[in-house]
Design a protein around this motif. Sequence first.
Motif, PDB file in Angstrom:
ATOM      1  N   ARG A  62       0.889  -1.140   0.232  1.00  7.19           N
ATOM      2  CA  ARG A  62       0.055   0.037  -0.059  1.00  7.19           C
ATOM      3  C   ARG A  62       0.704   1.444   0.026  1.00  7.19           C
ATOM      4  NH1 ARG A  62      -2.519   2.807   4.344  1.00  7.19           N
ATOM      5  NH2 ARG A  62      -1.419   1.529   5.760  1.00  7.19           N
ATOM      6  N   GLY A  63       0.623   2.089  -0.757  1.00  6.45           N
ATOM      7  CA  GLY A  63       1.269   3.358  -0.670  1.00  6.45           C
ATOM      8  C   GLY A  63       0.949   4.461   0.287  1.00  6.45           C
ATOM      9  N   ALA A  64       1.842   4.199   1.273  1.00  2.89           N
ATOM     10  CA  ALA A  64       1.191   5.153   2.374  1.00  2.89           C
ATOM     11  C   ALA A  64       1.732   6.595   2.626  1.00  2.89           C
ATOM     12  CB  ALA A  64       1.991   4.286   3.945  1.00  2.89           C
ATOM     13  N   PHE A  65       2.763   6.924   1.681  1.00  4.10           N
ATOM     14  CA  PHE A  65       3.462   8.276   1.537  1.00  4.10           C
ATOM     15  C   PHE A  65       4.145   8.434   0.359  1.00  4.10           C
ATOM     16  CE2 PHE A  65       4.004   6.948   6.168  1.00  4.10           C
ATOM     17  CZ  PHE A  65       3.160   8.083   6.663  1.00  4.10           C
ATOM     18  N   PRO A  66       4.081   9.611  -0.252  1.00  3.29           N
ATOM     19  CA  PRO A  66       4.827   9.808  -1.554  1.00  3.29           C
ATOM     20  C   PRO A  66       6.384   9.496  -1.292  1.00  3.29           C
ATOM     21  CG  PRO A  66       3.367  11.560  -1.143  1.00  3.29           C
ATOM     22  CD  PRO A  66       3.231  10.546   0.159  1.00  3.29           C
ATOM     23  N   ALA A  67       6.990   9.064  -2.170  1.00  4.89           N
ATOM     24  CA  ALA A  67       8.499   8.741  -2.098  1.00  4.89           C
ATOM     25  C   ALA A  67       9.212  10.044  -1.495  1.00  4.89           C
ATOM     26  CB  ALA A  67       9.084   8.260  -3.369  1.00  4.89           C
ATOM     27  N   ALA A  68       8.821  11.104  -2.021  1.00  4.90           N
ATOM     28  CA  ALA A  68       9.400  12.372  -1.438  1.00  4.90           C
ATOM     29  C   ALA A  68       9.614  12.623  -0.017  1.00  4.90           C
ATOM     30  CB  ALA A  68       8.782  13.627  -2.265  1.00  4.90           C
ATOM     31  N   VAL A  69       8.194  12.203   0.493  1.00  7.04           N
ATOM     32  CA  VAL A  69       8.088  12.387   1.879  1.00  7.04           C
ATOM     33  C   VAL A  69       8.818  11.341   2.711  1.00  7.04           C
ATOM     34  CG1 VAL A  69       6.313  12.186   3.940  1.00  7.04           C
ATOM     35  CG2 VAL A  69       5.624  13.419   1.663  1.00  7.04           C
ATOM     36  N   ALA A  70       8.669  10.024   2.249  1.00 10.56           N
ATOM     37  CA  ALA A  70       9.453   8.862   3.125  1.00 10.56           C
ATOM     38  C   ALA A  70      10.872   9.195   3.097  1.00 10.56           C
ATOM     39  CB  ALA A  70       9.080   7.852   2.463  1.00 10.56           C
ATOM     40  N   ASP A  71      11.519   9.660   1.600  1.00  9.03           N
ATOM     41  CA  ASP A  71      12.953   9.914   1.528  1.00  9.03           C
ATOM     42  C   ASP A  71      13.423  10.908   2.284  1.00  9.03           C
ATOM     43  OD1 ASP A  71      12.925   7.594  -0.098  1.00  9.03           O
ATOM     44  OD2 ASP A  71      12.826   8.701  -1.939  1.00  9.03           O
TER      45      ASP A  71
END
Length: 905
Positions: free
Chosen positions: A669-678
């Motif tokens: 499941r996509g919990a956060f955009p990659a920009a946020v998580a990274d």
Amino acid sequence: MSEHRRKPPQAASGGRAAARRAAQQSSGRRAAPLHGAAAESPSDSDPHGEERPYGGRAEARRAAQRGSRRRVDSGGGGGGRGGGRRGTGGGGGHDGPGGPGKKRFIDYPRFGKHGWRRWLPSWRLTTSLCFGFLGTMMIGAFTAYAMVEVPDPQKAAEAQNNVYYWADGSQMVATGGETNRQIISIGQIPNHMEQAVVSAENKTFWKDSGVDPRGILRAALKMAQGGNTQGGSTITQQYVKNAHLGDQSQTFSRKFKELFISIKVGADMDKEEIMAGYLNTSFYGRNAYGIQAAARAYYDVDAEKLTPSQSAFLAAVLKGATYYDPAGSVENDPAATPAANLKRATERWRWILDEMVKDGGLSGAERDKYVAEGFPTPKPLKKSAQLSGQTGYLVSLAKANFLSKTKLSERELAAGGYQIHTTFKKDLVHKLTKAVDKVRKENIDAKKRPETDTHVQFGGASVDVKTGAIAAVYGGEDATTHFTNNADVTGAQVGSTFKPFVLAAAMRDGVRDPKLGAEQSASERTIIDPDKTIYNGKNKLKIKRYNGEVWQNEEGKEWLQVNDGDQSYKNINLREAMIVSANSPFVQLGMDIGIPQVREAAVDAGLLEKSLDPGNVPSFSIGISTPSAIRMAGSYATFAASGQQRDPYSVTKVLQDGKLIYSHKEQVRGAFPAAVADNVTDILKDVVEDEDGTGKNARIPGREVAGKTGTTDGNKSAWFVGYTPDLATAIDMYRLDDDENNKNRAFLEMFGTGGQEKIHGSSFPSEIWQLYMADAVKGTPVTTFPEPEQIGEAVWGGGASSPPPSPTEKESESATSSPSKEEEEEEKPTKDVDKPSPSNSCKEWEQWSCGPPGSDNGGNPGEPGGGDGKPTNSESSPSDGENGSGDNDGGEGDNGSGSVLGSRG
């Protein structure tokens, strides 16, 4: 009179017989062709169609139709049977016009009928079908009744092993095989045990026929609807179900078979035999089958020596040992804690005693005596020696994971015959255990420091970032002596390890505009840049609502948030606030975002809603919730996987006698955009890599590591949660009495534990994490985290000092005057502002937003955090561990009601 209105000739005399003879003579002669009206009568035509009337087929059809109407009007016809009293007329019988046809034995579809009437069964046909069906059912029932056998309790005692396998396919352990059961006679079972079971399970047992048709229909309906099926409600039917130890499939065929066995048992066995069979085959938990094994497992006595009070409890356990054994069964259901089970068991025990009095099985005086004595607490649970060490924790974890994903019951699994393949890696379990044991042996000494080093508990879990598979757990010193799995259930607050969820919510959902209402759309919120967003890090900061109003609880008390060590940082960006684990900025940030949004971010990352504190108090953002180590590792793995969330799991597949009955299906499941998580990962890297970072003790040479320390109010728990690009691990530490039967158990302070002034996440937890993870990644390929992209905007919030002048004003001031030495010191950054970071694109005039954490930026010299701009955290020395780790200060136990002003741990 015209030809077509002439009446047909009538028989002169002779009644019905003469009419028949006339009809036979008429049908035996071939009629000559006629013309005109006479040709239109169908009764004058050959019934087999050798000759056609003149005019072709169409004219013949019209003539036939006119003839049919005439017969209806006149009540008779030319050929065939005469009119008579019944008015049946002519017309050909079953074959339609022209004469009678051959009559079929089964007239369906019905001959001579048209339209829907042709498909409507006659009453004769319907009656015949009903009698035929009932007859077939009766024959089948008698056959089934004759073929089924009455259950044999000795055969029901047979069981098979359940075999658990490591992730590499090698065998971990085989459990079961020898069922803990001893068959005893009805004379060895006390009468009050029988009475307790009858009062609790089946009040009409001594009088009923042994079968409850409504119960059977109810079970069949549940099965048809896809729900959990249950056997019949009578003791006889439950006995029959118990006897099917080797076949617990939820199918109609098995239910059908059980029905006839129950009928036969009710007819062929007396009630005493049925009662003895039921009590000897029932499952009481603790791997005990039968009343004798149960009496030994719970009270260490023979069944015949059970008291009425103990019998009432064992009758209560029959409802489900998972929820009624006071020892708890959190491995099967986290809700089955010792405290919750004790409460349920006590209530049902008391209810059964009352029912026994109503049914005459116990006197009121006896009941009152047992109630006064109190609940008959069983002896502590003992586990098999083969489940010692970590094995017992691994088996219980896999067992719970498997049962939660299927409709299989604990009793059915206990019957054996299952091959359970787990995700646990044998080498990692060994390395994690070795790391914990090393730190414990070198630092914890209960004999030397009994007041501070007793009841010290450690827990840990590792989760594969790319799959969610649980690679290793540390549940406690020994599963046969410490029953709670510290990796799965702790109740310990997580402290500042919760702050990354607040940061993720700020970058995904944004902060609210103070000029607008509480409910704001995504477009009205501002996504923050963690490097350019400045918050006030002052100690004892007065927390406000998003709109600037001072937060107060229902008693009108304000919230003054303190930092660990009473450190003040004044204006500080969020990256630096995370590095030094300042509390004030994240508490205020959580209020600006909204606690519901922070809670949602934590759940999206992988925490369970039920593990989160239900209140909306400010301290929610600094970890007053109690997730497990497994869930914390899994949620941090979501950040490591660039926002892709996978629930932790421990079972890959299960076979029963070689047949696959369960297989894990990955759900991403996509919990956060990659920009946020990274960006979260990038900031947590600095927590470990920065010299002022609270997580620097977790560094692994040559590897990228991201992580966060956590310490709670009152120093009652400490955490370190971190990850490499491939493996996420959480380590927790706390003090809690091992005796799970102790009703007054509470978390104890750790001041002085291990000879340290205070236990931080940066001390023993991060040391264990580093020892284990350095060993775990040894020899594996070196991987790196993805480069994060810039995100969000600069926000000046949380009561921070006013922003600096605009670039034009600053350039003008620089042109006319040079700053004093004091001003230069004040504005001089304490950290390298050119350090690469995803959001760090500061220009010279923007140094205020990328500047040093801890710099006062306008504060008074001499104030904590002012002067040279460096943090004055007195606990920054390596010996003291965490450098300003975040506390739940002022929050523990408040649970939504506000805190004491300025309270801290």
